[in-house]
Design a protein around this motif. Structure first.
Motif, short mmCIF file in Angstrom:
data_model
loop_
_atom_site.label_atom_id
_atom_site.label_comp_id
_atom_site.label_asym_id
_atom_site.label_seq_id
_atom_site.Cartn_x
_atom_site.Cartn_y
_atom_site.Cartn_z
N GLU A 1 41.31 -5.24 -59.44
CA GLU A 1 40.16 -4.86 -58.63
C GLU A 1 39.88 -5.95 -57.59
OE1 GLU A 1 36.73 -4.09 -60.96
OE2 GLU A 1 37.64 -2.40 -62.01
N PRO A 2 39.48 -5.58 -56.40
CA PRO A 2 39.14 -6.58 -55.38
C PRO A 2 37.92 -7.40 -55.81
CG PRO A 2 39.37 -4.40 -54.40
CD PRO A 2 39.45 -4.23 -55.87
N ALA A 3 37.85 -8.62 -55.28
CA ALA A 3 36.80 -9.53 -55.69
C ALA A 3 35.46 -9.23 -55.03
CB ALA A 3 37.22 -10.97 -55.36
N SER A 4 35.45 -8.78 -53.77
CA SER A 4 34.17 -8.57 -53.08
C SER A 4 33.96 -7.09 -52.78
CB SER A 4 34.15 -9.38 -51.79
OG SER A 4 35.08 -8.83 -50.88
N SER B 1 39.90 -1.44 -49.47
CA SER B 1 40.98 -0.93 -50.32
C SER B 1 40.82 0.57 -50.54
CB SER B 1 40.97 -1.64 -51.68
OG SER B 1 41.27 -3.00 -51.51
N ALA B 2 39.60 0.99 -50.72
CA ALA B 2 39.35 2.42 -50.91
C ALA B 2 39.71 3.19 -49.64
CB ALA B 2 37.89 2.67 -51.29
N ASP B 3 39.37 2.65 -48.48
CA ASP B 3 39.73 3.29 -47.20
C ASP B 3 41.24 3.37 -47.04
OD1 ASP B 3 37.07 3.58 -46.60
OD2 ASP B 3 36.98 1.86 -45.22
N ILE B 4 41.94 2.30 -47.34
CA ILE B 4 43.41 2.29 -47.21
C ILE B 4 44.02 3.29 -48.18
CG2 ILE B 4 45.48 0.88 -47.59
CD1 ILE B 4 43.85 -1.51 -46.57
N ALA B 5 43.52 3.31 -49.41
CA ALA B 5 44.04 4.25 -50.40
C ALA B 5 43.78 5.69 -49.97
CB ALA B 5 43.41 3.98 -51.77
#
Length: 189
Positions: free
Chosen positions: A11-14, A21-25
């Motif tokens: 999971e990302p830290a911030s 990450s959600a946008d890229i996914a």
């Protein structure tokens, strides 16, 4: 339990990174299978280039480090000297800091106040001792101790210079002067 820890690590830290990450996914999921494969190939090529650049930079850095070490050795700069210089610079920085200077001034004023208090205490004690020494009662005590000392000294010197040569002689002299008989006298009589 392991799956939970693994998911935590990925999971990302911030929160900003998690949104990105959600946008890229989401964008990646919106691509067709061919486009996804093409995107993965591009990322793989870019990753290979970046890793190659990292390895090149590591090699250059190692070469530069060796060259710097050779120059330092030629100049006589040792590891100990570098550490000493770093420590001296660190101490200088600490001494120049405002916190250190404030602490130093507080300690200096405290030590001055403490010294003045101890000075006044010792001067007070000294004056009391001089007053006691000059008092009539102290002179009387000194005279009594002095006369007692002289009496003891006189008796010791008289007994050493007298005609008494041994312990039995001293007993006999003591018993005869006091009118007592020695135990040996009573047996013989």
């Amino acid at each position: 339990m392991e799956d939970h820890n693994t998911s935590k690590l990925s999971e990302p830290a911030s929160p900003v990174a998690s949104v990105a990450s959600a946008d890229i996914a989401a964008e990646f999921a919106a691509l067709t299978a061919e486009e996804q494969e093409k995107q993965r190939a591009e990322w793989s090529q870019e990753l290979a280039r970046v890793e190659e650049e990292i390895n090149t930079l590591r090699t250059v850095l190692a070469s530069k480090t060796r060259h710097a070490s050779d120059l330092k050795r030629k100049l006589g700069i040792t590891m100990w000297k570098e550490i000493t210089d770093d420590m001296n610079q660190g101490l200088k920085n600490v001494k120049e800091s405002s916190v250190f200077q404030r602490t130093e001034s507080v300690l200096k004023s405290t030590s001055e106040k403490t010294a003045s208090v101890f000075g006044s205490i010792t001067s007070g004690i000294t004056s009391k001792f001089s007053q006691m020494k000059n008092s009539d009662s102290m002179r009387s005590i000194e005279e009594k101790v002095g006369s007692a000392y002289e009496n003891v000294k006189t008796r010791v010197s008289t007994s050493r210079s007298g005609s008494i040569n041994s312990f039995p002689d001293a007993l006999n002299e003591n018993n005869s002067s006091s009118g007592l008989n020695s135990p040996t006298d009573s047996i013989t009589k």
